[in-house]
Scaffold this motif. Structure first.
Motif, mmCIF file in Angstrom:
data_model
loop_
_atom_site.group_PDB
_atom_site.id
_atom_site.type_symbol
_atom_site.label_atom_id
_atom_site.label_comp_id
_atom_site.label_asym_id
_atom_site.label_seq_id
_atom_site.Cartn_x
_atom_site.Cartn_y
_atom_site.Cartn_z
ATOM 1 N N PRO A 66 0.800 -1.232 0.000
ATOM 2 C CA PRO A 66 0.000 0.000 0.000
ATOM 3 C C PRO A 66 0.833 1.283 0.000
ATOM 4 O O PRO A 66 0.499 2.230 -0.711
ATOM 5 N N SER A 67 1.918 1.308 0.746
ATOM 6 C CA SER A 67 2.711 2.535 0.832
ATOM 7 C C SER A 67 3.356 2.890 -0.505
ATOM 8 O O SER A 67 3.473 4.062 -0.852
ATOM 9 N N ASN A 135 16.490 -2.583 -4.067
ATOM 10 C CA ASN A 135 16.532 -3.527 -2.955
ATOM 11 C C ASN A 135 15.893 -2.976 -1.689
ATOM 12 O O ASN A 135 15.267 -3.707 -0.933
ATOM 13 N N HIS A 136 16.063 -1.693 -1.430
ATOM 14 C CA HIS A 136 15.545 -1.105 -0.200
ATOM 15 C C HIS A 136 14.048 -0.772 -0.296
ATOM 16 O O HIS A 136 13.431 -0.416 0.688
ATOM 17 N N GLU A 137 13.472 -0.907 -1.482
ATOM 18 C CA GLU A 137 12.072 -0.545 -1.673
ATOM 19 C C GLU A 137 11.267 -1.777 -2.065
ATOM 20 O O GLU A 137 11.498 -2.367 -3.110
ATOM 21 N N GLN A 138 10.347 -2.162 -1.204
ATOM 22 C CA GLN A 138 9.513 -3.316 -1.502
ATOM 23 C C GLN A 138 8.182 -2.833 -2.050
ATOM 24 O O GLN A 138 7.396 -2.195 -1.356
ATOM 25 N N ARG A 139 7.944 -3.112 -3.323
ATOM 26 C CA ARG A 139 6.715 -2.676 -3.981
ATOM 27 C C ARG A 139 5.651 -3.765 -4.007
ATOM 28 O O ARG A 139 4.472 -3.468 -4.082
ATOM 29 N N VAL A 140 6.079 -5.006 -4.002
ATOM 30 C CA VAL A 140 5.143 -6.126 -3.952
ATOM 31 C C VAL A 140 5.548 -7.056 -2.824
ATOM 32 O O VAL A 140 6.717 -7.101 -2.427
ATOM 33 N N ALA A 141 4.566 -7.772 -2.323
ATOM 34 C CA ALA A 141 4.800 -8.722 -1.236
ATOM 35 C C ALA A 141 3.923 -9.945 -1.465
ATOM 36 O O ALA A 141 2.951 -9.900 -2.224
ATOM 37 N N ASN A 142 4.291 -11.029 -0.796
ATOM 38 C CA ASN A 142 3.454 -12.219 -0.867
ATOM 39 C C ASN A 142 2.101 -11.930 -0.234
ATOM 40 O O ASN A 142 2.011 -11.175 0.736
ATOM 41 N N ILE A 143 1.081 -12.557 -0.767
ATOM 42 C CA ILE A 143 -0.212 -12.560 -0.083
ATOM 43 C C ILE A 143 -0.072 -13.616 1.005
ATOM 44 O O ILE A 143 0.173 -14.782 0.702
ATOM 45 N N ALA A 144 -0.171 -13.200 2.248
ATOM 46 C CA ALA A 144 0.062 -14.123 3.369
ATOM 47 C C ALA A 144 -0.938 -15.277 3.357
ATOM 48 O O ALA A 144 -0.565 -16.435 3.457
ATOM 49 N N TRP A 153 -11.086 -9.224 -2.278
ATOM 50 C CA TRP A 153 -9.661 -8.877 -2.185
ATOM 51 C C TRP A 153 -9.306 -7.867 -3.275
ATOM 52 O O TRP A 153 -8.664 -6.855 -3.003
ATOM 53 N N LEU A 154 -9.755 -8.134 -4.494
ATOM 54 C CA LEU A 154 -9.457 -7.249 -5.615
ATOM 55 C C LEU A 154 -10.087 -5.878 -5.398
ATOM 56 O O LEU A 154 -9.452 -4.848 -5.656
ATOM 57 N N LEU A 155 -11.300 -5.847 -4.916
ATOM 58 C CA LEU A 155 -11.957 -4.574 -4.624
ATOM 59 C C LEU A 155 -11.159 -3.779 -3.591
ATOM 60 O O LEU A 155 -10.953 -2.574 -3.757
ATOM 61 N N ASN A 156 -10.666 -4.445 -2.557
ATOM 62 C CA ASN A 156 -9.836 -3.769 -1.555
ATOM 63 C C ASN A 156 -8.558 -3.217 -2.171
ATOM 64 O O ASN A 156 -8.129 -2.112 -1.836
ATOM 65 N N GLN A 157 -7.948 -3.978 -3.072
ATOM 66 C CA GLN A 157 -6.733 -3.513 -3.736
ATOM 67 C C GLN A 157 -7.006 -2.252 -4.549
ATOM 68 O O GLN A 157 -6.227 -1.311 -4.536
ATOM 69 N N LEU A 158 -8.124 -2.240 -5.241
ATOM 70 C CA LEU A 158 -8.456 -1.130 -6.132
ATOM 71 C C LEU A 158 -8.906 0.118 -5.389
ATOM 72 O O LEU A 158 -8.669 1.236 -5.847
ATOM 73 N N LEU A 159 -9.564 -0.058 -4.261
ATOM 74 C CA LEU A 159 -10.100 1.085 -3.546
ATOM 75 C C LEU A 159 -9.164 1.620 -2.470
ATOM 76 O O LEU A 159 -9.375 2.713 -1.964
ATOM 77 N N PHE A 160 -8.123 0.877 -2.131
ATOM 78 C CA PHE A 160 -7.210 1.332 -1.100
ATOM 79 C C PHE A 160 -6.534 2.626 -1.529
ATOM 80 O O PHE A 160 -6.008 2.729 -2.629
ATOM 81 N N SER A 161 -6.596 3.621 -0.684
ATOM 82 C CA SER A 161 -5.950 4.925 -0.881
ATOM 83 C C SER A 161 -6.528 5.729 -2.034
ATOM 84 O O SER A 161 -5.910 6.689 -2.459
ATOM 85 N N GLN A 162 -7.658 5.350 -2.556
ATOM 86 C CA GLN A 162 -8.241 6.161 -3.624
ATOM 87 C C GLN A 162 -9.079 7.253 -2.993
ATOM 88 O O GLN A 162 -9.688 7.070 -1.949
ATOM 89 N N SER A 163 -9.102 8.386 -3.658
ATOM 90 C CA SER A 163 -9.834 9.528 -3.120
ATOM 91 C C SER A 163 -11.338 9.329 -3.184
ATOM 92 O O SER A 163 -12.074 9.913 -2.422
#
Length: 195
Positions: A66-67, A135-144, A153-163
């Motif tokens: 997300p960050s 290396n110091h910037e992680q843009r993707v991570a495993n889905i735990a 899940w997809l809806l959460n990905q798309l709506l996270f941090s959207q105005s």
């Protein structure tokens, strides 16, 4: 967002071996996906390239952090507004005239190809962003924990941090959006329909 764990290099390698454009073309060709994507674009105002990007990550068991996502989302939104949507508008504006004028029909077809190239460039930029992080910037991570409901899940990905406020649309719009996401995710994970 689901809790993530350290990035698994096998998942990242799988992601890097499947170009986003190729993945998107294959997914888009599956039954119902084109209609679902167009509905998400027209009715829910979602960026189809971002939708396909998150589907591509999911297929490798990954999600965007997300960050890191917020800045990239803004860059891709600008590309869509300044390039792709301009071309789409021109193509749509010429539709009526193209039916009776062959030279306008040819021009409209050229614009349609340019619009497709703009979408491809946008997808390429999403892919580069995900695969070429420092290396110091992680843009993707495993889905735990792989989600039981991939559409949510997809809806959460798309709506996270959207105005946009996800609750601002009417229930029919939300139902249509969710139905379209279910169509997409069923093509990603056919077992979704059996759960």
């Amino acid at each position: 967002m689901l809790k993530t764990i350290a990035l698994d290099s096998t998942r990242l390698q799988r992601l890097q071996q499947t170009p986003l454009w190729d993945f998107a073309i294959a997914l888009y060709a599956k039954p119902g996906v084109e209609e679902a994507c167009l509905s998400l674009q027209e009715e829910a105002g979602l960026d189809v390239c971002e939708v396909l990007f998150h589907c591509w990550l999911y297929a490798s068991g990954l999600e965007a952090t997300p960050s890191a996502l917020a800045h990239q989302r803004e860059q891709r939104r600008l590309w869509q507004c300044q390039v792709t949507e301009v071309l789409r508008g021109l193509r749509r504006d010429l539709k009526a005239t193209a039916t009776s004028n062959d030279s306008v029909k040819a021009l409209r077809e050229t614009i349609k190809q340019a619009e497709l190239m703009a979408e491809r460039e946008n997808l390429q930029r999403w892919q580069t962003w995900a695969c070429e992080a420092q290396n110091h910037e992680q843009r993707v991570a495993n889905i735990a924990d792989m989600p039981q409901d991939v559409a949510k899940w997809l809806l959460n990905q798309l709506l996270f941090s959207q105005s946009a406020d996800p609750g601002s649309g009417g229930s029919n719009e939300q139902n249509g959006c969710f139905h379209s996401l279910q169509t997409l995710t069923y093509q990603l994970d056919p077992q979704q329909g059996a759960r």
